[in-house]
Enzyme design. Structure first.
Site, PDB file in Angstrom:
ATOM      1  N   SER A 144      21.297  64.873  82.865  1.00 39.86           N
ATOM      2  CA  SER A 144      20.472  64.158  81.957  1.00 39.86           C
ATOM      3  C   SER A 144      20.522  64.838  80.735  1.00 39.86           C
ATOM      4  O   SER A 144      20.880  65.828  80.456  1.00 39.86           O
ATOM      5  CB  SER A 144      19.166  64.087  82.808  1.00 39.86           C
ATOM      6  OG  SER A 144      18.134  63.402  82.084  1.00 39.86           O
ATOM      7  N   TYR A 157      11.490  67.933  86.217  1.00 36.56           N
ATOM      8  CA  TYR A 157      12.873  67.296  86.460  1.00 36.56           C
ATOM      9  C   TYR A 157      13.842  68.089  85.504  1.00 36.56           C
ATOM     10  O   TYR A 157      14.992  68.324  85.662  1.00 36.56           O
ATOM     11  CB  TYR A 157      12.708  65.969  85.847  1.00 36.56           C
ATOM     12  CG  TYR A 157      13.951  64.990  86.072  1.00 36.56           C
ATOM     13  CD1 TYR A 157      14.779  65.093  87.177  1.00 36.56           C
ATOM     14  CD2 TYR A 157      14.460  64.465  84.975  1.00 36.56           C
ATOM     15  CE1 TYR A 157      15.882  64.302  87.387  1.00 36.56           C
ATOM     16  CE2 TYR A 157      15.554  63.639  85.102  1.00 36.56           C
ATOM     17  CZ  TYR A 157      16.409  63.470  86.283  1.00 36.56           C
ATOM     18  OH  TYR A 157      17.376  62.900  86.263  1.00 36.56           O
TER      19      TYR A 157
END
Length: 306
Positions: A144, A157
């Site tokens: 990401s 995350y």
């Protein structure tokens, strides 16, 4: 159907919906054979049907990447069916949102690491010897933008996505000269149901008005990365500005992250185009219900790592 990857065998984890599904469909459109791995038997069967409808071959194997035995059985099934694996796409994973002071933060990190990192390691360690024997292949790891720059409330995350980035960087150097290529994909906010249950007010400010990427576009970008051997892909390209600023100085990175929380700035950069993440998810769910009522196959969105 394009045949630029005709008969290549592509294994995709987290393939039952969202980014994983669209990665699988993109490879199928280029003539590849697919091995689909995820926990949901029903959703895997739906994706397998969609691939067959495109004239491609697919094998769905219900798999839990947190289980070594399940991963081994999945790779054995792929080899029994196709005799080789040419591309591995590590996409399975989950995400948690919350501040570091949250009582659940430790467990959130542990849970996310188990699914997104240790699962990726298990699958890679099973597939890598096959690629080495073949003397060729590609490994794609889904990270990401937060694998390079963390945002507030996404600490757990971001920790995991940084780990995916580090793993990919190390692996790329370890397999250099072997004929095996490693790519890591860094999408920004994407229209999957990864954050569907997160209250919009709990999202980082920049994410509340950001127009998400389409998972179909991420899927096509993965195919292109494999064909070209691209080691790193950042989506959208304007996100490279944030990562460059972070590389120069954490203060610059933080300033850019703050600037992205200002809607006029986000609009100027083309990352806020009117449709927000939650609006995009609601629209896709409405479309899926309409298709279901009309008897058409539903378009799924998924837990992925973007």
């Amino acid at each position: 159907m394009s045949t630029r990857m005709n008969n290549k065998v592509v294994l995709v984890t987290g393939a039952s919906r969202g980014i994983g599904r669209d990665v699988a469909l993109a490879f199928a459109s280029h003539g590849a054979k697919l091995v689909l791995a995820a926990r949901s038997t029903q959703r895997l069967a739906q994706v397998e049907k969609e691939i067959h409808d495109r004239g491609a071959e697919a094998l769905s194997v219900p798999t839990d990447v947190t289980s070594q035995a399940s991963v081994q059985a999945m790779v054995d099934a792929a080899m029994h069916r196709f005799g080789r694996i040419d591309v591995l796409v590590n996409n399975a994973g989950v995400a948690k949102v919350g501040v570091i002071e949250s009582a659940t933060f430790h467990d959130d990190v542990s849970h996310t690491l188990e699914a997104s990192v240790f699962g990726m390691i298990r699958v890679t360690q099973q597939v890598l010897p096959i690629l080495r024997r073949q003397g060729s292949g590609s490994i794609v790891n889904m990270s990401s933008v937060m694998g390079r720059k963390a945002f507030a409330r996404f600490g757990s995350y971001a920790i995991v996505m940084h780990a995916v980035s580090a793993f990919s960087d190390a692996l790329r150097q370890e397999v250099a000269g072997s004929g095996i290529r490693v790519s890591v994909i860094h999408p920004a906010l994407t229209a999957t149901d990864l954050l569907r249950d997160v209250d919009e007010a709990q999202m980082p400010l920049a994410f509340r008005h950001m127009t998400p990427l389409r998972s179909e576009d991420v899927g096509r970008a993965v195919v292109t990365a494999v064909r070209r051997g691209t080691p790193r892909v950042v989506m959208p390209r304007v996100a490279n500005m944030l990562l460059l600023g972070e590389a120069l100085s954490p203060r610059i990175g933080d300033l850019i992250a703050h600037a992205l929380s200002l809607r006029p700035v986000a609009r100027l950069l083309g990352i806020s185009r009117g449709t927000t993440y939650h609006q995009a998810i609601a629209r896709r769910q409405d479309d899926a219900q309409i298709h279901s009522i009309s008897g058409e196959s539903t378009s799924q969105v998924t837990v992925g790592t973007g």
